[in-house]
Design an enzyme around this catalytic site. Structure first.
Site, PDB file in Angstrom:
ATOM      1  N   ARG A  30       0.448  -1.248   0.318  1.00  0.00           N
ATOM      2  CA  ARG A  30       0.189  -0.094   0.071  1.00  0.00           C
ATOM      3  C   ARG A  30       0.667   1.343   0.046  1.00  0.00           C
ATOM      4  NH1 ARG A  30      -3.133  -3.915   1.992  1.00  0.00           N
ATOM      5  NH2 ARG A  30      -5.425  -3.590   1.890  1.00  0.00           N
ATOM      6  N   ARG A 124      -7.122 -16.997  -9.513  1.00  0.00           N
ATOM      7  CA  ARG A 124      -7.619 -16.282  -8.833  1.00  0.00           C
ATOM      8  C   ARG A 124      -8.864 -15.659  -9.199  1.00  0.00           C
ATOM      9  NH1 ARG A 124      -3.520 -14.892  -4.470  1.00  0.00           N
ATOM     10  NH2 ARG A 124      -5.662 -14.775  -3.033  1.00  0.00           N
ATOM     11  N   ASP A 315      -4.818 -15.154   7.262  1.00  0.00           N
ATOM     12  CA  ASP A 315      -3.109 -15.912   6.500  1.00  0.00           C
ATOM     13  C   ASP A 315      -2.374 -16.973   7.197  1.00  0.00           C
ATOM     14  OD1 ASP A 315      -3.567 -14.559   4.140  1.00  0.00           O
ATOM     15  OD2 ASP A 315      -2.916 -12.710   5.080  1.00  0.00           O
TER      16      ASP A 315
HETATM   17  C1  S3P Z   1      -4.838  -8.938   2.493  1.00  0.00           C
HETATM   18  C2  S3P Z   1      -5.564  -9.757   2.367  1.00  0.00           C
HETATM   19  C3  S3P Z   1      -6.453 -10.740   2.481  1.00  0.00           C
HETATM   20  C4  S3P Z   1      -4.929 -11.589   2.534  1.00  0.00           C
HETATM   21  C5  S3P Z   1      -3.815 -11.161   1.819  1.00  0.00           C
HETATM   22  C6  S3P Z   1      -3.275  -9.585   1.853  1.00  0.00           C
HETATM   23  C7  S3P Z   1      -4.119  -7.866   2.175  1.00  0.00           C
HETATM   24  O1  S3P Z   1      -6.605 -10.858   1.104  1.00  0.00           O
HETATM   25  O2  S3P Z   1      -5.256 -13.185   2.825  1.00  0.00           O
HETATM   26  O3  S3P Z   1      -2.155 -12.220   1.959  1.00  0.00           O
HETATM   27  O4  S3P Z   1      -2.885  -6.765   2.548  1.00  0.00           O
HETATM   28  O5  S3P Z   1      -5.217  -6.460   2.176  1.00  0.00           O
HETATM   29  P1  S3P Z   1      -8.392 -10.907   1.015  1.00  0.00           P
HETATM   30  O6  S3P Z   1      -8.039  -9.862   0.830  1.00  0.00           O
HETATM   31  O7  S3P Z   1      -8.492 -11.706  -0.319  1.00  0.00           O
HETATM   32  O8  S3P Z   1      -8.871 -11.502   1.867  1.00  0.00           O
END
Ligand code: S3P
Length: 429
Positions: A30, A124, A315
């Site tokens: 981000r 995905r 995670d």
């Molecule tokens: C993340 C959100 C999660 C997580 C990924 C990182 C993020 O995914 O599994 O490793 O940085 O916003 P999802 O948004 O698909 O739940």
């Protein structure tokens, strides 16, 4: 490590030492994206060493953002909301975060682009960002809701959107798109997910409002570059916390760890399971809570992970499940169907590898039930190209009877290239 690498993990007596973690992956992505569309320079210390965050930086460079990296310090020159047309497809590698979050920024630009990924990412689901971005006026073509994404840049209009899936990536994507849109974008999530997108936007100077599970952003706000030290990745710390939980009397120190409450549910769960944790040097950096942990292993009871916890621990479930057979009461995971569409089908991957180690496992559509009090045996396992599966089973191997071989161990570099060497440093045999 080269593709096709294998690592042998012998059992350990205990774990002991200091673990310094790479910068948090979610925050690194981000900050790199927002620094690229901010006004002025940003300096990010302890940027994630993982290949995923390098994919984000490479995409930003392809979009005309100038940056330099010296070790883990990244200096980025912002382009003030307008990026440059990329000459080639944007290669997101294995990184769902890169594709989903950056799509929100490129959808609102004045050029067209294509986002591609590796074999795992190409499987995905992207419908979750395509649908709301299209409602904002974006034009996105995909292969049946999967990558590659062909995005024709458009003027975006704000929307009110109720997210059907609890996903922080989708929330950040829409808030980033909202920054470029005309009007005020509102995003409502079914459960509270990690809030790094909101905190990062604020850190870069944007005004964000939050009421319950609803977040609003006004379009057209300009961002300012920041200087930041990115806290250690708590999802990477999970492997070491679980390793410590395996051995009564183990001791670890983990400095500079991210403790954001939307990510720290792990600490409650491992504490309930018997790990003793004390936190010192708590501070807040750009809205993110950071602390130093002292960790000591004791007995290892069990846990049930369900409902909002499954989203909060998404995670970390692979490693919690991988150590479940060693717990007293076992671990049950429910409401975690999202695990099936991660870098691999993580429910199936955990069940397969645990069974190869001799464990009894009940695999369910949305989770797993793993009885405790079992002995695991060293075995030949496969990461299935998934970083968290490679690392989870290296931890399970520490208390197995006999050595465990992990094929495709290089996958760990997606989030944590130094994982196996750090594990070797702390494992006492
Ligand atoms: C993340 C959100 C999660 C997580 C990924 C990182 C993020 O995914 O599994 O490793 O940085 O916003 P999802 O948004 O698909 O739940």
């Amino acid at each position: 490590m080269k593709p096709g690498s294998q690592v042998v993990v012998p059992p350990a007596r205990t774990v002991h030492g200091v673990v310094r973690l790479p910068g948090d992956k979610s925050i690194s992505h981000r900050y790199a994206m927002l620094a690229g569309v901010a006004d002025g320079p940003s300096r990010l210390e302890n940027y994630s060493t993982g290949a995923d965050c390098a994919s984000t930086l490479a995409c930003m460079r392809a979009l005309g953002v100038k940056w330099e990296r010296k070790d883990n310090v990244v200096e980025i020159e912002g382009r003030d909301l307008s990026l440059a047309a990329p000459a080639r497809p944007l290669d997101c590698g294995n990184s769902g975060s890169t594709m989903r979050m950056l799509s929100g920024i490129v959808a609102g630009q004045k050029f067209s682009s294509e986002m591609v990924g590796d074999e795992s990412l190409s499987r995905r689901p992207m419908e979750r960002v395509i649908k709301p971005l299209s409602a904002m006026g974006a034009q996105i073509a995909s292969r049946d809701g999967r990558p590659p994404l062909r995005i024709t840049g458009s003027a975006l209009t704000a929307i009110d959107y109720k997210m059907p899936v609890a996903s922080a990536q989708v929330k950040s994507c829409l808030l980033f798109a909202g920054l470029l849109a005309d009007g005020e974008t509102r995003v409502e999530e079914p459960l509270r997910t990690r809030d790094h997108g909101e905190l990062a936007l604020r850190a870069f100077g944007a005004q964000i409002e939050r009421k319950g599970n609803e977040t609003c952003i006004r379009g057209g706000q300009r961002l300012r570059g920041i200087e930041a030290r990115i806290p250690g990745d708590i999802s990477s710390a999970a492997f070491f916390l679980c390793a410590a939980a395996l051995f009564p009397g183990s001791q670890l120190t983990i400095p500079n760890l991210l403790m954001n409450p939307t990510r720290a549910r792990l600490l409650d769960i491992v504490t309930q399971m018997g790990l003793r944790i004390s936190v010192t040097q708590l501070e807040e950096i750009h809205g993110e809570l950071v602390g130093s942990l002292q960790v000591e292993g004791a007995r290892l009871t069990g846990a049930t992970i369900a409902g909002a916890d499954s989203a909060a621990l998404i995670d970390e479930i692979p490693v919690l499940a991988a150590i479940a057979p060693y717990t007293e009461q076992g671990i049950e995971v429910r409401d975690a169907r999202e695990l099936r569409v991660k870098e691999s089908d993580r429910i199936a991957a955990v069940a397969t590898n645990l069974r190869l180690m001799g464990a009894q496992v009940e695999e369910r559509d949305d989770g797993l039930k793993i009885p405790g009090g079992q002995t695991l045996y060293g075995a030949e396992l496969d990461s299935l190209g998934d970083h968290r599966i490679a690392m989870a089973f290296a931890v399970a191997a520490l208390r197995a009877d006999g050595e465990t071989l992990i094929r495709g161990a290089e996958a760990a570099a997606i989030s944590y290239p130094a994982f196996f060497s750090t594990l070797e440093e702390i494992a006492e045999r």
